[in-house]
Design a protein around this motif. Sequence first.
Motif, PDB file in Angstrom:
ATOM      1  N   GLU A  65      47.300   6.211  17.599  1.00 35.31           N
ATOM      2  CA  GLU A  65      48.112   5.296  16.785  1.00 35.31           C
ATOM      3  C   GLU A  65      47.520   3.888  16.786  1.00 35.31           C
ATOM      4  O   GLU A  65      47.461   3.231  15.739  1.00 35.31           O
ATOM      5  CB  GLU A  65      49.558   5.241  17.315  1.00 35.31           C
ATOM      6  CG  GLU A  65      50.332   6.531  17.145  1.00 35.31           C
ATOM      7  CD  GLU A  65      50.490   6.941  15.694  1.00 35.31           C
ATOM      8  OE1 GLU A  65      50.743   6.066  14.837  1.00 35.31           O
ATOM      9  OE2 GLU A  65      50.343   8.137  15.403  1.00 35.31           O
ATOM     10  N   ILE A  66      47.081   3.428  17.951  1.00 33.27           N
ATOM     11  CA  ILE A  66      46.484   2.088  18.054  1.00 33.27           C
ATOM     12  C   ILE A  66      45.221   2.011  17.201  1.00 33.27           C
ATOM     13  O   ILE A  66      45.017   1.056  16.439  1.00 33.27           O
ATOM     14  CB  ILE A  66      46.195   1.742  19.528  1.00 33.27           C
ATOM     15  CG1 ILE A  66      47.511   1.544  20.290  1.00 33.27           C
ATOM     16  CG2 ILE A  66      45.312   0.498  19.638  1.00 33.27           C
ATOM     17  CD1 ILE A  66      47.366   1.472  21.799  1.00 33.27           C
ATOM     18  N   GLY A  67      44.369   3.020  17.311  1.00 31.29           N
ATOM     19  CA  GLY A  67      43.143   3.054  16.508  1.00 31.29           C
ATOM     20  C   GLY A  67      43.432   3.052  15.018  1.00 31.29           C
ATOM     21  O   GLY A  67      42.722   2.411  14.242  1.00 31.29           O
ATOM     22  N   MET A 123      39.404  -1.253  23.345  1.00 33.86           N
ATOM     23  CA  MET A 123      40.027  -0.374  22.349  1.00 33.86           C
ATOM     24  C   MET A 123      39.477  -0.650  20.958  1.00 33.86           C
ATOM     25  O   MET A 123      39.205   0.286  20.195  1.00 33.86           O
ATOM     26  CB  MET A 123      41.550  -0.544  22.368  1.00 33.86           C
ATOM     27  CG  MET A 123      42.199   0.010  23.611  1.00 33.86           C
ATOM     28  SD  MET A 123      43.975  -0.321  23.638  1.00 33.86           S
ATOM     29  CE  MET A 123      44.373   0.250  25.288  1.00 33.86           C
ATOM     30  N   ARG A 124      39.303  -1.916  20.621  1.00 38.45           N
ATOM     31  CA  ARG A 124      38.741  -2.268  19.303  1.00 38.45           C
ATOM     32  C   ARG A 124      37.312  -1.753  19.179  1.00 38.45           C
ATOM     33  O   ARG A 124      36.937  -1.176  18.154  1.00 38.45           O
ATOM     34  CB  ARG A 124      38.762  -3.784  19.112  1.00 38.45           C
ATOM     35  CG  ARG A 124      40.122  -4.325  18.728  1.00 38.45           C
ATOM     36  CD  ARG A 124      40.106  -5.821  18.452  1.00 38.45           C
ATOM     37  NE  ARG A 124      39.034  -6.181  17.559  1.00 38.45           N
ATOM     38  CZ  ARG A 124      38.205  -7.209  17.770  1.00 38.45           C
ATOM     39  NH1 ARG A 124      38.314  -7.961  18.837  1.00 38.45           N
ATOM     40  NH2 ARG A 124      37.270  -7.489  16.895  1.00 38.45           N
ATOM     41  N   GLN A 125      36.502  -1.982  20.215  1.00 36.63           N
ATOM     42  CA  GLN A 125      35.111  -1.526  20.179  1.00 36.63           C
ATOM     43  C   GLN A 125      35.031  -0.015  20.013  1.00 36.63           C
ATOM     44  O   GLN A 125      34.251   0.494  19.204  1.00 36.63           O
ATOM     45  CB  GLN A 125      34.386  -1.931  21.460  1.00 36.63           C
ATOM     46  CG  GLN A 125      34.108  -3.401  21.583  1.00 36.63           C
ATOM     47  CD  GLN A 125      33.449  -3.740  22.918  1.00 36.63           C
ATOM     48  OE1 GLN A 125      33.535  -2.975  23.875  1.00 36.63           O
ATOM     49  NE2 GLN A 125      32.807  -4.878  22.976  1.00 36.63           N
ATOM     50  N   LEU A 126      35.825   0.696  20.790  1.00 38.29           N
ATOM     51  CA  LEU A 126      35.784   2.159  20.733  1.00 38.29           C
ATOM     52  C   LEU A 126      36.277   2.679  19.383  1.00 38.29           C
ATOM     53  O   LEU A 126      35.771   3.690  18.886  1.00 38.29           O
ATOM     54  CB  LEU A 126      36.605   2.764  21.872  1.00 38.29           C
ATOM     55  CG  LEU A 126      36.001   2.611  23.259  1.00 38.29           C
ATOM     56  CD1 LEU A 126      36.952   3.146  24.319  1.00 38.29           C
ATOM     57  CD2 LEU A 126      34.656   3.305  23.352  1.00 38.29           C
ATOM     58  N   THR A 127      37.252   2.007  18.788  1.00 38.02           N
ATOM     59  CA  THR A 127      37.747   2.422  17.479  1.00 38.02           C
ATOM     60  C   THR A 127      36.643   2.304  16.435  1.00 38.02           C
ATOM     61  O   THR A 127      36.386   3.241  15.670  1.00 38.02           O
ATOM     62  CB  THR A 127      38.970   1.574  17.063  1.00 38.02           C
ATOM     63  OG1 THR A 127      40.014   1.780  18.020  1.00 38.02           O
ATOM     64  CG2 THR A 127      39.465   1.946  15.681  1.00 38.02           C
ATOM     65  N   ILE A 128      35.972   1.178  16.415  1.00 37.15           N
ATOM     66  CA  ILE A 128      34.904   0.961  15.431  1.00 37.15           C
ATOM     67  C   ILE A 128      33.736   1.899  15.697  1.00 37.15           C
ATOM     68  O   ILE A 128      33.218   2.545  14.783  1.00 37.15           O
ATOM     69  CB  ILE A 128      34.466  -0.516  15.436  1.00 37.15           C
ATOM     70  CG1 ILE A 128      35.622  -1.388  14.940  1.00 37.15           C
ATOM     71  CG2 ILE A 128      33.218  -0.716  14.581  1.00 37.15           C
ATOM     72  CD1 ILE A 128      35.453  -2.859  15.197  1.00 37.15           C
ATOM     73  N   LEU A 129      33.335   1.999  16.951  1.00 32.77           N
ATOM     74  CA  LEU A 129      32.215   2.878  17.306  1.00 32.77           C
ATOM     75  C   LEU A 129      32.539   4.330  16.971  1.00 32.77           C
ATOM     76  O   LEU A 129      31.728   5.029  16.353  1.00 32.77           O
ATOM     77  CB  LEU A 129      31.903   2.745  18.800  1.00 32.77           C
ATOM     78  CG  LEU A 129      30.776   3.619  19.337  1.00 32.77           C
ATOM     79  CD1 LEU A 129      29.441   3.221  18.727  1.00 32.77           C
ATOM     80  CD2 LEU A 129      30.706   3.527  20.857  1.00 32.77           C
ATOM     81  N   GLY A 130      33.721   4.785  17.363  1.00 31.97           N
ATOM     82  CA  GLY A 130      34.108   6.175  17.118  1.00 31.97           C
ATOM     83  C   GLY A 130      34.196   6.501  15.644  1.00 31.97           C
ATOM     84  O   GLY A 130      33.759   7.567  15.201  1.00 31.97           O
TER      85      GLY A 130
END
Length: 199
Positions: A50-52, A156-163
């Motif tokens: 949900e956050i992503g 969390m922001r980095q992982l969202t963009i990377l993922g």
Amino acid sequence: MNRREAIARVALLLGGTVVGGEAFAAGFQLNSNNQASTLFSAEDIKLLHEIGGIILPGLNGKPGAKDADIGAFMAMMVSDCYNPEQQKVFTTGLQKIKTDFKATYGKDFPQGNAPDQLEFLKKLDAGQRATPVPVKTGRRDYLNTDGPPVHYFLMMRQLTILGFCTSEIGATKALRYVEAPGRYDGNVPYKKGEGAWAI
């Protein structure tokens, strides 16, 4: 190219600035056994999902982070590529999001309404931007996983963009992708509304 290779290339392109990117850039896994099942519950992965989705929503018919199963990706990255101190910051931060959102709005984050969720995450983002990020100067520094961890919401922001950018749906539906681009052309015409190029 598989997702792992794509992440390694993105981590190198960004100079290893993504937390955990240094592990992929170096081609190894910090944690040899998959701890996702012990670090994160199904409820945690749903919350990360949900956050992503709020960090990188789908717009104008293009997919967003939720379409790339971002919660499971974040759990895998934190479990496999973060050192224990970084894992603790991330998981503690995730629990803080749960308790703070419920205390503020009287319901769990996934059940909250979209404006409240967005307002809450904007405040978290403002807080993480005020937190100093450790400066790393060279490749060896990036490969060194020691040092102070960054704010959990930045992770969390980095992982969202990377993922999202390294997922099949992100690279082919939101970005422009050519599997074998051939020669380098630094002057490709751009038409308004076209996506950026995927690697």
